[in-house]
Design an enzyme around this catalytic site. Sequence first.
Site, PDB file in Angstrom:
ATOM      1  N   ASP B 134       3.874  -0.411   0.751  1.00  0.00           N
ATOM      2  CA  ASP B 134       2.964   0.639   0.300  1.00  0.00           C
ATOM      3  C   ASP B 134       3.546   2.017   0.604  1.00  0.00           C
ATOM      4  OD1 ASP B 134       0.658   2.377  -0.094  1.00  0.00           O
ATOM      5  OD2 ASP B 134      -0.496   0.520  -0.157  1.00  0.00           O
ATOM      6  N   SER B 183      -2.904   3.755  -4.377  1.00  0.00           N
ATOM      7  CA  SER B 183      -2.562   2.345  -4.173  1.00  0.00           C
ATOM      8  C   SER B 183      -3.466   1.410  -4.956  1.00  0.00           C
ATOM      9  CB  SER B 183      -2.644   1.994  -2.688  1.00  0.00           C
ATOM     10  OG  SER B 183      -1.641   2.680  -1.996  1.00  0.00           O
ATOM     11  N   ASP B 242      -8.472  -3.330   1.753  1.00  0.00           N
ATOM     12  CA  ASP B 242      -7.763  -2.129   1.335  1.00  0.00           C
ATOM     13  C   ASP B 242      -7.194  -2.338  -0.078  1.00  0.00           C
ATOM     14  OD1 ASP B 242      -6.872   0.436   1.559  1.00  0.00           O
ATOM     15  OD2 ASP B 242      -5.309   0.040   3.025  1.00  0.00           O
ATOM     16  N   THR B 244      -4.378  -2.395  -1.899  1.00  0.00           N
ATOM     17  CA  THR B 244      -3.322  -3.289  -2.369  1.00  0.00           C
ATOM     18  C   THR B 244      -3.742  -4.758  -2.300  1.00  0.00           C
ATOM     19  OG1 THR B 244      -1.744  -1.630  -1.609  1.00  0.00           O
ATOM     20  CG2 THR B 244      -0.862  -3.795  -2.168  1.00  0.00           C
ATOM     21  N   ASP B 387       2.731   3.392   4.164  1.00  0.00           N
ATOM     22  CA  ASP B 387       2.015   4.514   3.552  1.00  0.00           C
ATOM     23  C   ASP B 387       1.086   5.190   4.550  1.00  0.00           C
ATOM     24  OD1 ASP B 387       1.394   5.941   1.006  1.00  0.00           O
ATOM     25  OD2 ASP B 387      -0.616   5.171   1.392  1.00  0.00           O
ATOM     26  N   ASP B 429       4.399   0.433  -4.252  1.00  0.00           N
ATOM     27  CA  ASP B 429       3.366   0.617  -5.280  1.00  0.00           C
ATOM     28  C   ASP B 429       3.426   2.034  -5.846  1.00  0.00           C
ATOM     29  OD1 ASP B 429       2.574   1.670  -2.837  1.00  0.00           O
ATOM     30  OD2 ASP B 429       0.491   1.042  -3.031  1.00  0.00           O
ATOM     31  N   HIS B 430       3.886   2.948  -5.011  1.00  0.00           N
ATOM     32  CA  HIS B 430       4.106   4.347  -5.379  1.00  0.00           C
ATOM     33  C   HIS B 430       4.989   4.892  -4.279  1.00  0.00           C
ATOM     34  CE1 HIS B 430       1.570   5.517  -2.059  1.00  0.00           C
ATOM     35  NE2 HIS B 430       0.722   4.590  -2.445  1.00  0.00           N
ATOM     36  N   HIS B 543       0.979  11.194  -2.166  1.00  0.00           N
ATOM     37  CA  HIS B 543       1.894  10.377  -2.966  1.00  0.00           C
ATOM     38  C   HIS B 543       2.688  11.263  -3.921  1.00  0.00           C
ATOM     39  CE1 HIS B 543      -1.274   6.948  -2.521  1.00  0.00           C
ATOM     40  NE2 HIS B 543      -0.791   7.360  -1.368  1.00  0.00           N
TER      41      HIS B 543
HETATM   42 ZN    ZN Z   1      -1.528   6.444   0.211  1.00  0.00          ZN
END
Ligand code: ZN
Lengths: 151, 581
Positions: B134, B183, B242, B244, B387, B429-430, B543
Amino acid sequence: MAARRHTTTRRPVLAAAAAFLLPPNPVAAAERLAFDDLYSGWSVMGASFSPRLLALVGQEAALRGYMAPPLKAEADFFVLAREPMALCPFCSSDADWPVDIVVVYLRRQAQPTDPGTRIEVVGRVETGSWTDPDSGFVSQIRLRDARFRPL
Amino acid sequence: MRRSNLIQAFLPLAVLWSLPAGAQTIYPINRAEILAGAHFDLKVEFPGVVATDRLRVTVNGRPAADVFGRAPDYIEREDGQAASSVMLRDAALTAPGVYTVAASDGEHSASVTWEVYAAPTARRARNVILFVGDGMAVANVTAARILSRGIEQGRYRGTLAMDTLPQMAMVGTSGSDSIITDSANAAHAYNTGHKSAVNALGVYASRARDSLAHPRVETLGSIVQRDLGMAVGIVTNTEIQDATPAAVFAHTRRRADYLPITDQMLESGASVILGGGSASFLPQGTPGSRRRDGRNMIDAFRQQGYAFADAGESLASVAADPNTTKLLGLFNLGNMDTALDRFYLRQGTVSRFPNQPDLTEQTRAALQVLSRNPAGFFLMVESGLIDKANHPLDFERSVYDTILLDNSLKVALDWAGNRNDTMIIVVPDHTQGIGIYGVVDDSRPGEMRDRVGTYAEAGFPNYPAADARGYPPSVDVSRRLTAGYAAFPDYYETFRPHLEGQNVPAVQQGSGGPYVANPIYRDQPGAMLRLGNLPRDASTGVHTVDDGVLRATGPGSERFHGFIDNTLVFRAMAEALGLGR
Ligand SMILES: [Zn+2]
């Protein structure tokens, strides 16, 4: 964490809060608790209140921590946390919120302090799950009829 | 063709697309790619109240009711507003091809085009394992390699497990609403093949007021259970609700819907669920619970036949039991702790939850249980605290959890061995904007910023060699990496790792006020105030739009090369599994 940006346009309270604050040394009257004293056991199946906390239920206690960014400026209700909180609990999910917070109901409304300012709160200890009727915020430990002062 | 003719030639199309504000909106959106047979909700939102006899929804010119075999529901006033909608829940298209969906209220019409696709070949992968780092940027991976493997005279002493994967692609992560994703929407794309909006999981972001009422799209986890009888596993070190992990099964416009997400988890049929977040499972009266009702969701899972583990030891023994085919493991009330905290610094909630398993142990347990299903499995493993450390500009914690991701990938690569039946993907994911730009050396004179060596003065850091777990046993060294984040609130830069607990860069000043640098770091030796470049209501870093780097191996992974949209991660997994045929 989400891309959470919260813009709030809440009106600051103009009234001075000094009258509602504690006298310089309120500790003499109330037993001093620390965040570490609140719970005596932690597990995935939940936390347990410490015997020390339970012994103080209904009595006045003093607790030091940081006021979380409040729900509204005219605060008679706020969240006291062990560490300064970056997030407003009401605008983020309360999922991101630490478990060992204490909800404070002030005797009278007061202007919130900066979240980076350590404060001491004195109030009557209450335990058990309770949902605030206005905000829906669920808490386990509360200080009622409370007063606070910056440290 | 002269200019005027050119304009005329495109006019009908232009009229169709440049609709007046408030024209009807169709979900799935234009250019959606839909797996043949996958379920989705068709929704058309009209700007005003439309009588049923004026309302027309067609698919390739045929009435939608004929194409889907049943008529959509007509909602005259959606959410009590003066606006009509039609909704067809659980629609599906089984024949690949191009579909044009048009909606008309008698005056205006709008249309979208979808591509319905099927796997070009029969099933090639028995199992698919998707690792998500993440918010993992290239700098996280580079630093993980430096700290875990070491570097000498410019050559690394070894490579990460992810470095050995043969396929690689740059991934575009933007959503339908914004170039910057979160996310939820990012994992939504991996799990559904559709692009949606920030905060959305398994739904298109429609105008519905109820976060659970938006048009849904089916997740890979649902499709492979329904079509192939595969088992599904979800492993994370964040709360299991969460974004993800929730994207594997959840359908909500609002990722913060932790309680509905927990209820949907129970209905999802996932076989293995391992992570933090027991707070949303415990009945309201229990200290630590976040529920608003008296339901004990751990008991509810047990009643559906799930074995339960609450710590590393019980996880290993429950997973080893050959009778365990459904497993719920919860290891913290909230998020689990970072590798740096669990193994070395003992900060965070480690003293409260000293027996949290490592993500490698969770991955091993999941593989053990899921591989009991003869029809194969889909497993998503998230290293989610990368993340959560990058946001507060806590580089060291994010790097240790990148090593954690790589260690967990290694477990899966070892498990897959020479089977050649398992597709393994590792991908962020980013991203977050981070660059490693020097080495700070405490022995240099001057203020902290003057101790930052760049170019030749940077030299090499002196982290101790990694231990058996793959981490340097200390980050508190005299020559350490200096990384800068692209976007930040006001904060105090200390040029040191945060040994005292995760960084909290900024705190809010007053009610609804600006975020200011957290004063608790002001008096650290050498602390330097950095004025932020984000709006003052930003509490942490954010992000970035930068591409993520995907690596993959196993059958079907050759689909990954060059640049891909994040929706292709879903499509490649679906194709490897032979879906839609
Ligand atoms: Zn984040």
